[in-house]
Design a protein around this motif. Structure first.
Motif, PDB file in Angstrom:
ATOM      1  N   THR A   6       0.702  -1.049   0.451  1.00 33.34           N
ATOM      2  CA  THR A   6       0.280   0.204  -0.220  1.00 33.34           C
ATOM      3  C   THR A   6       0.926   1.343  -0.280  1.00 33.34           C
ATOM      4  N   ALA A   7       0.601   2.382  -0.673  1.00 31.94           N
ATOM      5  CA  ALA A   7       0.882   3.314  -0.531  1.00 31.94           C
ATOM      6  C   ALA A   7       1.494   3.785   1.655  1.00 31.94           C
ATOM      7  N   GLU A   8       1.066   4.039   2.478  1.00 33.48           N
ATOM      8  CA  GLU A   8       1.255   4.294   3.365  1.00 33.48           C
ATOM      9  C   GLU A   8       2.570   2.946   3.581  1.00 33.48           C
ATOM     10  N   GLU A   9       2.275   1.826   3.029  1.00 32.13           N
ATOM     11  CA  GLU A   9       3.604   1.118   3.490  1.00 32.13           C
ATOM     12  C   GLU A   9       5.115   1.586   3.040  1.00 32.13           C
ATOM     13  N   VAL A  10       4.600   1.547   1.719  1.00 30.41           N
ATOM     14  CA  VAL A  10       5.915   2.193   1.014  1.00 30.41           C
ATOM     15  C   VAL A  10       6.186   3.291   1.771  1.00 30.41           C
ATOM     16  N   ASP A  11       5.393   4.412   1.817  1.00 27.59           N
ATOM     17  CA  ASP A  11       5.715   5.839   2.594  1.00 27.59           C
ATOM     18  C   ASP A  11       6.715   5.326   3.931  1.00 27.59           C
ATOM     19  N   TYR A  12       5.746   4.965   4.531  1.00 26.20           N
ATOM     20  CA  TYR A  12       6.025   3.988   5.963  1.00 26.20           C
ATOM     21  C   TYR A  12       8.431   3.714   5.604  1.00 26.20           C
ATOM     22  N   VAL A  13       8.316   2.411   5.000  1.00 26.88           N
ATOM     23  CA  VAL A  13       9.811   2.244   4.726  1.00 26.88           C
ATOM     24  C   VAL A  13      10.402   3.268   4.103  1.00 26.88           C
ATOM     25  N   ILE A  14      10.302   4.899   3.173  1.00 26.12           N
ATOM     26  CA  ILE A  14      11.230   5.475   2.436  1.00 26.12           C
ATOM     27  C   ILE A  14      11.419   6.431   3.476  1.00 26.12           C
ATOM     28  N   GLY A  15      10.264   6.681   4.628  1.00 24.92           N
ATOM     29  CA  GLY A  15      10.418   7.531   6.046  1.00 24.92           C
ATOM     30  C   GLY A  15      11.486   6.700   6.848  1.00 24.92           C
ATOM     31  N   LYS A  16      10.922   5.678   6.863  1.00 23.32           N
ATOM     32  CA  LYS A  16      12.354   4.774   7.816  1.00 23.32           C
ATOM     33  C   LYS A  16      14.238   5.215   6.842  1.00 23.32           C
ATOM     34  N   VAL A  17      13.967   4.577   5.651  1.00 18.80           N
ATOM     35  CA  VAL A  17      15.335   4.310   4.983  1.00 18.80           C
ATOM     36  C   VAL A  17      16.349   5.930   5.155  1.00 18.80           C
ATOM     37  N   LEU A  18      14.891   6.850   4.930  1.00 17.76           N
ATOM     38  CA  LEU A  18      15.659   8.323   4.815  1.00 17.76           C
ATOM     39  C   LEU A  18      16.144   8.830   6.238  1.00 17.76           C
ATOM     40  N   GLU A  19      15.251   8.630   6.531  1.00 18.35           N
ATOM     41  CA  GLU A  19      15.742   8.222   9.030  1.00 18.35           C
ATOM     42  C   GLU A  19      16.977   7.962   9.398  1.00 18.35           C
ATOM     43  N   TRP A  20      17.719   6.305   8.304  1.00 17.29           N
ATOM     44  CA  TRP A  20      18.527   6.123   8.320  1.00 17.29           C
ATOM     45  C   TRP A  20      19.597   7.003   7.702  1.00 17.29           C
ATOM     46  N   ASP A  21      19.762   7.311   6.638  1.00 24.52           N
ATOM     47  CA  ASP A  21      20.390   7.894   6.013  1.00 24.52           C
ATOM     48  C   ASP A  21      20.941   9.354   6.470  1.00 24.52           C
ATOM     49  N   ARG A  22      20.234  10.256   7.211  1.00 26.65           N
ATOM     50  CA  ARG A  22      20.258  11.290   7.653  1.00 26.65           C
ATOM     51  C   ARG A  22      21.371  10.714   8.720  1.00 26.65           C
ATOM     52  N   THR A  23      21.241   9.760   9.685  1.00 27.37           N
ATOM     53  CA  THR A  23      21.767   9.317  11.558  1.00 27.37           C
ATOM     54  C   THR A  23      23.111   8.572  11.104  1.00 27.37           C
ATOM     55  N   ALA A  24      23.210   7.239  11.104  1.00 24.23           N
ATOM     56  CA  ALA A  24      24.128   6.207  10.828  1.00 24.23           C
ATOM     57  C   ALA A  24      24.532   6.123   9.935  1.00 24.23           C
ATOM     58  N   GLY A  25      24.243   5.877   8.646  1.00 16.20           N
ATOM     59  CA  GLY A  25      24.121   6.461   7.308  1.00 16.20           C
ATOM     60  C   GLY A  25      25.056   7.632   6.971  1.00 16.20           C
ATOM     61  N   ALA A  26      24.955   8.381   7.312  1.00 16.43           N
ATOM     62  CA  ALA A  26      25.784   9.484   7.134  1.00 16.43           C
ATOM     63  C   ALA A  26      27.243   9.658   7.343  1.00 16.43           C
ATOM     64  N   ARG A  27      27.330   8.845   9.127  1.00 16.71           N
ATOM     65  CA  ARG A  27      28.336   8.635   9.324  1.00 16.71           C
ATOM     66  C   ARG A  27      29.533   7.992   8.538  1.00 16.71           C
TER      67      ARG A  27
END
Ligand SMILES: *Cc1c(COP(=O)(O)O)cnc(C)c1O
Length: 376
Positions: A355-376
């Motif tokens: 569902t669009a909600e599921e895809v957007d939830y995954v996108i949100g979490k992936v971006l959260e990783w990218d901003r935090t742990a992924g950026a290090r």
């Protein structure tokens, strides 16, 4: 929120009346093996590919090795394939008694790199076995050209990309045989195991039909073959689902486009590559962490947030302890691209019933990783 990796049950509910009707038809007919439903599905599958023949077999691995046998590929023959694939491609070459010769994958598409094939050709080479990894075709034009120049056969491992096409070719069009898998997680999946060979070669058709049924094409007369039949209940499930495969692939492409649009500015991983003009059917949506060392922590982060992500495949063929070297099996050149992909790949949830909600939830979490742990 929890996001699963597969939508099997949702898909069953979406097409329940058609699937149930076909299963019922088989049950009431009393023809459960090699019956009319199998014939119907074989006709539909051939027509879907614009091919002359389709032969149902027990699974995708059998489709591969029975094609090899039908094409006369066996002991003493070498088949060139890539180190970046599911183990079954190599297994089928081994089961047929032939020798696998591996070359590296292209770093962007992850399919076999045609530029590396010619260096692997010897007088023993009999076939090239490209794999349409993740749902996108290998460069079949280049592969066919090399095969023609050296008089080699081409067998497509199309377990992952039913419905895909290239810029100027369809899957199955440029090979001697194309092999499909219908295990449930594939884009066209039955409720168990299943596979098929699609071909325009009448002799391959005749031989695969015979080989899958104890070497028999006439009642009570046998030559050496095997038992690898697609049963009629599975054929009924597949016949119902084949009518919806293009819708399913279109939805996969829609979710892939949404992932790619929203994740394009992230810096800690790369996105799937679409070869211009190709029709990618996103069996999997695979991103790669720029730093392989980040991969496992990224996966743990997704899991901890309820997202079922996986790796396809974390161990390349030549890194598998169980691979039987010997009889000349070897890698030509290095396999740096396959190894890098194995170390850095993450498959995000990808199935039509998201569902669009599921895809957007995954996108949100992936971006959260990218901003935090992924950026290090
Ligand atoms: C799934 C798969 C196979 C094997 O199919 P089975 O039906 O499981 O035997 C072969 N090659 C590739 C690339 C696959 O993904």
């Amino acid at each position: 929120m929890k996001v699963g990796f597969y939508g099997h049950v949702r898909q069953y509910h979406n097409f329940k009346s058609e699937i149930d009707a076909n299963i019922q038809e088989v049950l009431e007919s009393g023809n459960y093996v090699m019956g009319p439903m199998l014939k119907r599905f074989e006709r539909e599958l051939a027509a879907y590919h614009g091919a002359q023949y389709a032969i149902g077999v027990g699974n995708g691995t059998d489709a591969l090795w029975l094609s090899f046998l039908a094409l006369g590929i066996g002991p003493g023959d070498e088949c060139i394939t890539t180190t970046n694939t599911f183990f079954a491609t190599a297994e089928a070459i081994w089961v047929a008694g032939a020798t696998a010769v591996f070359v590296d994958s292209d770093p962007r598409t992850h399919c076999i790199d045609p530029a590396k094939i010619e260096a692997a050709i010897t007088p023993k080479t009999k076939a090239i076995v490209p794999v349409h990894l993740y749902g996108q075709c290998a460069d079949m034009r280049a592969i066919r050209k090399i095969a023609d120049r050296h008089k080699l056969l081409v067998v497509e491992d199309n377990a992952k990309a039913i419905g895909s096409s290239g810029d100027s070719f369809k899957t199955g069009e440029l090979s001697d045989a194309m092999c499909v898998s219908f295990i449930i997680q594939k884009n066209l999946g039955c409720f168990g195991d299943g596979g098929a060979v699609v071909t325009n070669n009448a002799e391959v058709e005749r031989l695969v039909r015979k080989l899958r049924n104890h070497g028999s094409d006439k009642r009570s007369c046998h030559s050496m073959g095997y038992n690898s039949r697609l049963d009629d209940i599975q054929a009924g499930v597949l016949s119902a689902k084949l009518k919806h495969i293009d819708e399913g692939n279109a939805l996969r492409r829609k979710w892939a486009a949404r992932y790619s649009a929203c994740l394009k500015d992230a810096s800690s991983f790369t996105l799937p590559f679409e070869t211009p003009g190709y029709f990618h059917v996103y069996h999997l949506y695979v991103i790669e962490t720029r730093q392989p060392a980040h991969r496992d922590r990224f996966l743990d982060f997704l899991t901890a947030n309820g997202i079922d992500a996986k790796c396809h495949y974390p161990i390349a063929i030549h890194q598998q302890e169980g691979y039987p070297w010997g009889k000349g099996a070897r890698i030509v050149g290095d396999s740096a691209n396959s190894e890098r992909n194995a170390a850095s790949c993450i498959s995000l949830p990808m199935f039509p019933e998201l569902t669009a909600e599921e895809v957007d939830y995954v996108i949100g979490k992936v971006l959260e990783w990218d901003r935090t742990a992924g950026a290090r």
